[in-house]
Enzyme design. Structure first.
Site, PDB file in Angstrom:
ATOM      1  N   CYS A 170     -26.359  64.028  75.001  1.00 28.74           N
ATOM      2  CA  CYS A 170     -27.440  63.121  75.738  1.00 28.74           C
ATOM      3  C   CYS A 170     -28.112  61.927  75.206  1.00 28.74           C
ATOM      4  O   CYS A 170     -28.429  62.240  73.977  1.00 28.74           O
ATOM      5  CB  CYS A 170     -28.543  64.265  76.124  1.00 28.74           C
ATOM      6  N   TYR A 171     -28.084  60.934  75.801  1.00 29.62           N
ATOM      7  CA  TYR A 171     -28.671  59.846  75.361  1.00 29.62           C
ATOM      8  C   TYR A 171     -30.151  59.901  74.827  1.00 29.62           C
ATOM      9  O   TYR A 171     -30.412  59.485  73.759  1.00 29.62           O
ATOM     10  CB  TYR A 171     -28.776  58.463  76.291  1.00 29.62           C
TER      11      TYR A 171
END
Length: 485
Positions: A170-171
């Site tokens: 996840c960014y």
């Protein structure tokens, strides 16, 4: 002055003296039959006069409600959390409204669609302005990695347990990681877990502890949960009440928020808690975390009368979602267009147009459930709705009275495999034409004329039949008398 004799000369109905007339049995029978025939035909004519007659035509939509159309809905999602459930509207003119909350209500439900609490007051899903620190530097892990076993241990050990549920891909999780670890390290230095025991910052990798994340209804990454040890431990089988944190996510904001959480909690070795007046005013941006993974969404939206979409999905400006973990299966309790009709208007609608009203809420009671064991679990559910307006007009006493406006629609639904986050999409397309149903009242003069025709016609036909029958009987008697002589 006109004499009585001259006035009598215009009498249409000249009388025959009663002693010159002859009653017969056949005439009496025909009179009774004629009387019943008159009554029967009168009843049929009266029923026809009272029956509503309508004409139907198709014209260009001339709606009085302007260029907007109201959509009412009540939809239950057994596996979509109220925390991220968002109602969005868009159309071909470029309108794009995200996460409508003013006219929409959410209620947490369990997989069996049973409510698990009061209304879920989520408010708009916030977009975090400061998400992680903008500079890069070496840092060591300050938070404790939790597993399913250690999570329960720490939840009962510490008064406040703050957990970062994340995913390595996840960014937003990766942006949060440096500030989270630094904040955890600072909190450990200020509140030593061995000596203080009031607060601990932990983290859970949802790719490794999938069951633990499902148990806490984690659908967006990163999700920061605040678990408080309180009186609910005994009442709720040892589970702790918890909230979601939606504040800023840089180190300074996280540390300030944690200090605000721990301030009211007394130390185990001291009666008075650590007080920091500057931290008491810090807004930690908390709100209750969802108790279950389901959500019932109800309310209404006003849209322009052009083709558009009403989309319900998981949405956030500061979270990532795993498409394979999002399930938008739903049950539709209501999905209708236009104003709600009162009971009186509904009864009037059925009286005038019995064939209308059947498609006013075509999707009501239908379930659209996807199979999560399917190889491709990313399933979007689409509904294509073609909307047509029906307007019923009554004409009485030479006046035109509009009774009601109703929208009916056809629905075609399908399941579509998607590489993106699954959504429940309702594509609506209002028709530029409308059905006009007009009541055509029958004039009273027409009814009276028909009654007179019935009475006069039956009387005349019965008289002709009586004459024929009487003359036939006389002829038969003459023939019989001739044979005897």
């Amino acid at each position: 002055m006109i004499s009585a004799t001259k006035l009598k000369s215009v009498d249409f109905y000249r009388k025959i003296p009663r002693d010159l007339t002859e009653a017969s049995l056949s005439g009496a029978g025909l009179s009774i039959v004629a009387a019943f025939s008159m009554m029967f035909l009168f009843g049929m004519e009266l029923n026809n006069y009272l029956t509503v007659s309508t004409t139907t035509s198709v014209i260009v939509d001339r709606s009085s409600d302007g260029e907007f159309l109201r959509i009412d809905f009540n939809i239950s999602f057994p596996a979509l959390s109220c925390e991220f459930a968002s109602v969005d509207v868009s159309d071909v003119l470029g309108t794009n409204r995200l996460n409508i909350t003013k006219t929409v209500r959410k209620f947490s439900i369990d997989p069996n669609l049973i409510p698990t609490g009061s209304e879920f007051h989520s408010g708009p899903i916030p977009k975090v302005n400061k998400h992680g620190d903008d500079f890069q530097e070496e840092y060591s892990d300050g938070s404790d990695s939790l597993t399913a076993e250690s999570f329960e241990k720490y939840a009962h050990q510490y008064s406040i347990l703050v957990v970062n549920f994340f995913a390595p891909w996840c960014y937003w999780s990766n942006r949060l990681k440096p500030s989270w670890e630094r904040a955890a390290k600072i909190i450990k230095e200020r509140h030593d877990p061995e000596m203080d025991g009031r607060i601990l910052l932990g983290k859970v990798d949802c790719t490794q502890e999938a069951e633990l994340c499902r148990r806490h209804h984690i659908q967006g990454y990163p999700s920061i949960r605040i678990f408080r040890k309180g009186s609910d431990v005994k009442d709720n089988h040892g589970h702790h009440e918890h909230e979601s944190y939606y504040g800023e996510r840089d180190t300074e904001s996280l540390v300030a928020a944690m200090e605000t959480l721990v301030a009211p909690v007394p130390r185990e070795s001291h009666k008075l808690a650590l007080e920091d007046k500057s931290n008491k005013s810090v807004d930690t941006a908390k709100r209750p975390a969802p108790l279950t993974s389901g959500c019932r969404i109800e309310g209404f939206v006003r849209v322009k009368k052009v083709p558009g979409n009403l989309v319900i999905s998981a949405h956030s400006g500061a979270h990532s979602f795993d498409p394979s973990q999002i399930n938008v299966s739903h049950v539709v309790s209501q999905f209708s267009f236009g104003k709600k009709l009162s009971l009186r208007m509904l009864s009037e609608l059925k009286r005038l147009t019995p064939y209308l009203g059947g498609s006013h809420d075509r999707l009501m009671g239908h379930s659209y459930i996807t199979n999560r064991d399917h190889v491709n679990a990313n399933v979007t559910i689409e509904h294509y709705l073609q909307v047509v307006k029906s307007e019923v007009v009554s004409r009485r006493s030479s006046q035109e009275l509009k009774l009601l406006e109703e929208y009916e629609y056809t629905a075609h639904s399908s399941l579509v495999d998607s590489l993106h986050i699954p959504v429940a999409k309702f594509h609506y397309e209002p028709s530029p034409m409308q059905v006009l149903v007009t009541e055509v009242p029958k004039p009273l003069s027409h009814f009276v004329t028909n009654i007179c025709a019935i009475i006069g016609g039956v009387f005349t036909v019965a008289g002709i039949l009586d004459s024929i029958l009487h003359n036939t009987l006389r002829l038969v008697k003459k023939v019989e008398l001739g044979k005897h002589f």
